[in-house]
Design a protein around this motif. Sequence first.
Motif, PDB file in Angstrom:
ATOM      1  N   LYS A 169      -9.274   2.523   1.375  1.00 55.26           N
ATOM      2  CA  LYS A 169      -9.162   2.547   2.826  1.00 55.26           C
ATOM      3  C   LYS A 169      -8.007   1.666   3.313  1.00 55.26           C
ATOM      4  CE  LYS A 169     -11.937   0.306   5.542  1.00 55.26           C
ATOM      5  NZ  LYS A 169     -13.134  -0.267   6.198  1.00 55.26           N
ATOM      6  N   SER A 170      -7.913   0.465   2.754  1.00 55.54           N
ATOM      7  CA  SER A 170      -6.875  -0.445   3.256  1.00 55.54           C
ATOM      8  C   SER A 170      -5.482   0.044   2.877  1.00 55.54           C
ATOM      9  CB  SER A 170      -7.133  -1.872   2.775  1.00 55.54           C
ATOM     10  OG  SER A 170      -7.118  -1.943   1.358  1.00 55.54           O
ATOM     11  N   VAL A 171      -5.353   0.637   1.691  1.00 48.82           N
ATOM     12  CA  VAL A 171      -4.044   1.163   1.291  1.00 48.82           C
ATOM     13  C   VAL A 171      -3.678   2.347   2.191  1.00 48.82           C
ATOM     14  CG1 VAL A 171      -2.783   2.305  -0.572  1.00 48.82           C
ATOM     15  CG2 VAL A 171      -4.205   0.327  -1.087  1.00 48.82           C
ATOM     16  N   GLU A 172      -4.660   3.151   2.501  1.00 49.43           N
ATOM     17  CA  GLU A 172      -4.451   4.271   3.429  1.00 49.43           C
ATOM     18  C   GLU A 172      -3.946   3.747   4.779  1.00 49.43           C
ATOM     19  OE1 GLU A 172      -4.531   7.413   2.772  1.00 49.43           O
ATOM     20  OE2 GLU A 172      -4.047   7.925   4.869  1.00 49.43           O
ATOM     21  N   ARG A 173      -4.491   2.632   5.181  1.00 48.44           N
ATOM     22  CA  ARG A 173      -4.099   2.055   6.482  1.00 48.44           C
ATOM     23  C   ARG A 173      -2.639   1.600   6.488  1.00 48.44           C
ATOM     24  NH1 ARG A 173      -9.941  -0.198   8.499  1.00 48.44           N
ATOM     25  NH2 ARG A 173     -10.084   1.537   9.952  1.00 48.44           N
ATOM     26  N   ILE A 174      -2.163   1.135   5.343  1.00 48.53           N
ATOM     27  CA  ILE A 174      -0.732   0.772   5.277  1.00 48.53           C
ATOM     28  C   ILE A 174       0.114   2.008   5.516  1.00 48.53           C
ATOM     29  CG2 ILE A 174       1.137   0.147   3.686  1.00 48.53           C
ATOM     30  CD1 ILE A 174      -0.394  -2.024   2.607  1.00 48.53           C
ATOM     31  N   LYS A 175      -0.248   3.081   4.836  1.00 49.09           N
ATOM     32  CA  LYS A 175       0.547   4.320   4.960  1.00 49.09           C
ATOM     33  C   LYS A 175       0.541   4.832   6.395  1.00 49.09           C
ATOM     34  CE  LYS A 175      -0.495   6.135   0.461  1.00 49.09           C
ATOM     35  NZ  LYS A 175      -1.627   6.923  -0.021  1.00 49.09           N
ATOM     36  N   LYS A 176      -0.639   4.825   6.989  1.00 48.24           N
ATOM     37  CA  LYS A 176      -0.815   5.354   8.335  1.00 48.24           C
ATOM     38  C   LYS A 176       0.043   4.584   9.340  1.00 48.24           C
ATOM     39  CE  LYS A 176      -5.231   6.991  10.195  1.00 48.24           C
ATOM     40  NZ  LYS A 176      -6.626   6.502  10.304  1.00 48.24           N
ATOM     41  N   GLN A 177       0.066   3.307   9.134  1.00 48.36           N
ATOM     42  CA  GLN A 177       0.720   2.438  10.098  1.00 48.36           C
ATOM     43  C   GLN A 177       2.210   2.310   9.845  1.00 48.36           C
ATOM     44  OE1 GLN A 177      -0.606  -1.945  10.967  1.00 48.36           O
ATOM     45  NE2 GLN A 177       0.786  -1.876   9.243  1.00 48.36           N
ATOM     46  N   GLY A 178       2.615   2.284   8.568  1.00 49.09           N
ATOM     47  CA  GLY A 178       4.012   2.015   8.239  1.00 49.09           C
ATOM     48  C   GLY A 178       4.254   0.525   8.165  1.00 49.09           C
ATOM     49  N   ARG A 179       5.083   0.145   7.217  1.00 49.56           N
ATOM     50  CA  ARG A 179       5.407  -1.263   6.995  1.00 49.56           C
ATOM     51  C   ARG A 179       6.845  -1.312   6.518  1.00 49.56           C
ATOM     52  NH1 ARG A 179       1.276  -5.119   3.469  1.00 49.56           N
ATOM     53  NH2 ARG A 179       0.058  -5.811   5.250  1.00 49.56           N
ATOM     54  N   ILE A 180       7.552  -2.388   6.807  1.00 47.33           N
ATOM     55  CA  ILE A 180       8.891  -2.524   6.226  1.00 47.33           C
ATOM     56  C   ILE A 180       8.774  -2.793   4.725  1.00 47.33           C
ATOM     57  CG2 ILE A 180      10.967  -3.966   6.119  1.00 47.33           C
ATOM     58  CD1 ILE A 180      10.879  -4.273   9.105  1.00 47.33           C
ATOM     59  N   MET A 181       7.928  -3.729   4.350  1.00 45.63           N
ATOM     60  CA  MET A 181       7.919  -4.198   2.959  1.00 45.63           C
ATOM     61  C   MET A 181       6.826  -3.575   2.092  1.00 45.63           C
ATOM     62  SD  MET A 181      10.473  -6.355   2.302  1.00 45.63           S
ATOM     63  CE  MET A 181       9.915  -7.117   0.792  1.00 45.63           C
ATOM     64  N   GLY A 182       5.934  -2.809   2.660  1.00 44.07           N
ATOM     65  CA  GLY A 182       4.860  -2.239   1.850  1.00 44.07           C
ATOM     66  C   GLY A 182       4.001  -3.326   1.219  1.00 44.07           C
ATOM     67  N   ILE A 183       3.663  -3.151  -0.063  1.00 48.77           N
ATOM     68  CA  ILE A 183       2.822  -4.121  -0.765  1.00 48.77           C
ATOM     69  C   ILE A 183       3.714  -5.046  -1.580  1.00 48.77           C
ATOM     70  CG2 ILE A 183       0.967  -4.413  -2.455  1.00 48.77           C
ATOM     71  CD1 ILE A 183      -0.056  -1.650  -1.719  1.00 48.77           C
ATOM     72  N   VAL A 184       3.591  -6.343  -1.374  1.00 49.53           N
ATOM     73  CA  VAL A 184       4.481  -7.285  -2.067  1.00 49.53           C
ATOM     74  C   VAL A 184       3.744  -8.186  -3.050  1.00 49.53           C
ATOM     75  CG1 VAL A 184       6.165  -7.304  -0.203  1.00 49.53           C
ATOM     76  CG2 VAL A 184       4.322  -9.011  -0.222  1.00 49.53           C
ATOM     77  N   SER A 185       2.440  -8.039  -3.136  1.00 52.71           N
ATOM     78  CA  SER A 185       1.683  -8.796  -4.128  1.00 52.71           C
ATOM     79  C   SER A 185       1.688  -7.984  -5.415  1.00 52.71           C
ATOM     80  CB  SER A 185       0.254  -9.013  -3.618  1.00 52.71           C
ATOM     81  OG  SER A 185      -0.680  -8.941  -4.673  1.00 52.71           O
ATOM     82  N   ARG A 186       1.985  -8.653  -6.533  1.00 51.61           N
ATOM     83  CA  ARG A 186       2.020  -7.915  -7.802  1.00 51.61           C
ATOM     84  C   ARG A 186       0.652  -7.310  -8.100  1.00 51.61           C
ATOM     85  NH1 ARG A 186       5.156 -12.327 -11.508  1.00 51.61           N
ATOM     86  NH2 ARG A 186       3.888 -13.731 -10.256  1.00 51.61           N
ATOM     87  N   GLY A 187      -0.391  -8.130  -7.939  1.00 54.75           N
ATOM     88  CA  GLY A 187      -1.735  -7.626  -8.195  1.00 54.75           C
ATOM     89  C   GLY A 187      -2.101  -6.499  -7.238  1.00 54.75           C
ATOM     90  N   GLY A 188      -1.689  -6.648  -6.005  1.00 52.00           N
ATOM     91  CA  GLY A 188      -1.976  -5.613  -5.009  1.00 52.00           C
ATOM     92  C   GLY A 188      -1.265  -4.314  -5.334  1.00 52.00           C
TER      93      GLY A 188
END
Lengths: 423, 423
Positions: A169-188
């Motif tokens: 769900k949370s990853v889906e929310r990134i896509k829906k919203q848009g981000r400049i940097m996306g995911i920057v945590s290696r584990g994430g």
Amino acid sequence: MTQIDSAKEGIITTEMKQAAIAEGVQPELIRERVLDGTAIIVKNILRRQLKPLAVGRGLRTKVNANIGTSQDRINLEDELEKLRVSMEAGADAVMDLSTGGDINAIRRAILDESSVPIGTVPIYQAALESGKKGKSFVELGADDMFDAIERHAEDGVDFVTVHCGVTQKSVERIKKQGRIMGIVSRGGALTAEWMKFNKKENPLYDDFGRLVKIAKKYDMVLSLGDGLRPGCLADATDRAQIDELVTLGELAAVCLGEGVQVMIEGPGHVPIDQIEANILLQKRLCNGAPFYVLGPLVTDIAPGYDHITSAIGGAIAASAGADFLCYVTPTEHLGLPGIEDVRQGVIASRIAAHAGDIAKRVNGAMEADKKLARARKALDWNEQIRLSIDPIRTKAVRDLSPPEDASVCTMCGSLCAIKIDNR
Amino acid sequence: MTQIDSAKEGIITTEMKQAAIAEGVQPELIRERVLDGTAIIVKNILRRQLKPLAVGRGLRTKVNANIGTSQDRINLEDELEKLRVSMEAGADAVMDLSTGGDINAIRRAILDESSVPIGTVPIYQAALESGKKGKSFVELGADDMFDAIERHAEDGVDFVTVHCGVTQKSVERIKKQGRIMGIVSRGGALTAEWMKFNKKENPLYDDFGRLVKIAKKYDMVLSLGDGLRPGCLADATDRAQIDELVTLGELAAVCLGEGVQVMIEGPGHVPIDQIEANILLQKRLCNGAPFYVLGPLVTDIAPGYDHITSAIGGAIAASAGADFLCYVTPTEHLGLPGIEDVRQGVIASRIAAHAGDIAKRVNGAMEADKKLARARKALDWNEQIRLSIDPIRTKAVRDLSPPEDASVCTMCGSLCAIKIDNR
């Protein structure tokens, strides 16, 4: 029994007593806060020799130094030296984030040499071992992830970062919203890739109970990682970050119920005017669990100086209630830090923590400043050096510029305001 | 005509136009703010070649670097190099605080070489000249003080610090209340000593009109100094400091009435939780006049790192509305800064100013961070270097640790979260 279980039974453990002495507070206060989850005592039960570290509400803000090899830089001696320098510079904890070489051996060597709690991110190990088996990380099974965590616990690791809040769900929310940097945590990023490939939920979320059991066995602190932390100011406090934080709050409540100590990791890159709100949100959503923040960095444009950008953010965060600062070195965003970078990072972070402690009225914080001020007023240079946060550097800087009149310095000479005012 | 007098007549001066372009705002906005005293244009009318610098409400937070000889360190070439380094590192203004050697010649050389506004503290000159005449500073007459100020104005100095708020009453208040550090401003301490010896009021307060006339002739900005600023956290925001600030507010109103541009200087050493209140007080008590703060340093215990302690305080101050930051170098409290200290001080202060500008929504501030974040996401290292606050250092740090795969860095290698996320 874990610290929480002891606290429930009204027992003040040896660790609570030791922590209370270190903090200058009553042991009962530590017990109460461990019980309600607003403080933790970081110490794997296997690490008998370790002085326990308390982190949480009303206590001194702590500082962590990240060390460890990378694929490009594998040198155990260097990492042991970084450990030594971290402790010498006053780090309260060290995380071994090694991702290069024989990371089992490196971790064990660091655990052996360390007099402070050691944290790790076991998913790196899982990722590296998949590579050795000729597999991609996404081909791993859930067991591989839990096994890596258990191995770290068995080695005596005191706290582990686990990215349990990175959900479909949370990853889906990134896509829906848009981000400049996306995911920057290696584990994430690894977890998100795994979920996408396997079309499955994050195992560390899905089977969180299994994780809790491992942690409970060793009273190892679960540091619930912010895999979706913002990687730039423009991404800060967005829906994905807050969705993850809500999940982490729920998981923290599960931990507390099971007698497992937990803290919450936080951003990252945050504009100054959003830091206080981030702390307030974390404290509310996670029932006051200790907050462990990386930085936060208050601007993206200063690579080479991110110990300063994060000292600014860390000081504001600590003053607003953050409990634990993860240092950032001048090399952040540019490469693996060297030994001197580690020292710079620890000192910058300690300055931030202490400045925050003064603002939030931590026991004894202001007194340290008054003492140094009195030495300054007395023009007592030896005392100024002794009472400063880094006496070696203070002395070195002063010695670099010897004044003719030893009672003053080369800035003002006979125009020294203190000297005039003392007349 | 001064900028204020022009503004009163509805004239948008060339300087206002140039400042508006530099700030990315409308010239009329600059005119309005100059008129109501919430912004100033720093430029002595004699400095025809100088690009004017606007400081004040809604404008980019500016950074000043203090340079200059001391009695122990007299080397004109070094000071000119500090000037060059300050400008190269992005200082918006430079103060020549020379107190050693032929300070007239040094000041003139610095004015000649500088492409940014130059400020001074003329009372140092008066103090040194008294020494040359075999007199103590306290034996000077009021004329000597005004003469020193006028000489600086004639040389083209763009702004002068004048400690007009150090009055018999405010010094009495320090005594009554008690302080750990007493008076820590050189100008403040000299003035207090003079008043005590002569049993007279501070001439710069008593005959403020004379000062206003000098400033008006050259449209030189009066920077009303905080001679009673706190020298340690425990002394911050005390009655003496605030009494002086009230006086400075009254004097600022006199300046505005006479068409003379003015800004207010502020502390010093201030705990984090008092910074915002200090800015609010200054803005209210001084009718929104631009606020020029030294630091503030958020802890006393970090000599050798006071560029960091003041970057923390400066960033918070700027975000709360401070308009102009005076840098502090790593050598503060220990000696006269060297050339590399000057560079470190300017960059740390620029980081603070920029982080503050993001928080207070200054035109274009956040855009700079977005650009760098996009370059980071694209793993475009050349762009990251180009867009960073100190490209030379960014490149140097990266080059120190070359990765095997040039698209990433030695921290993460193939585990680079950005690389994983971009897949």
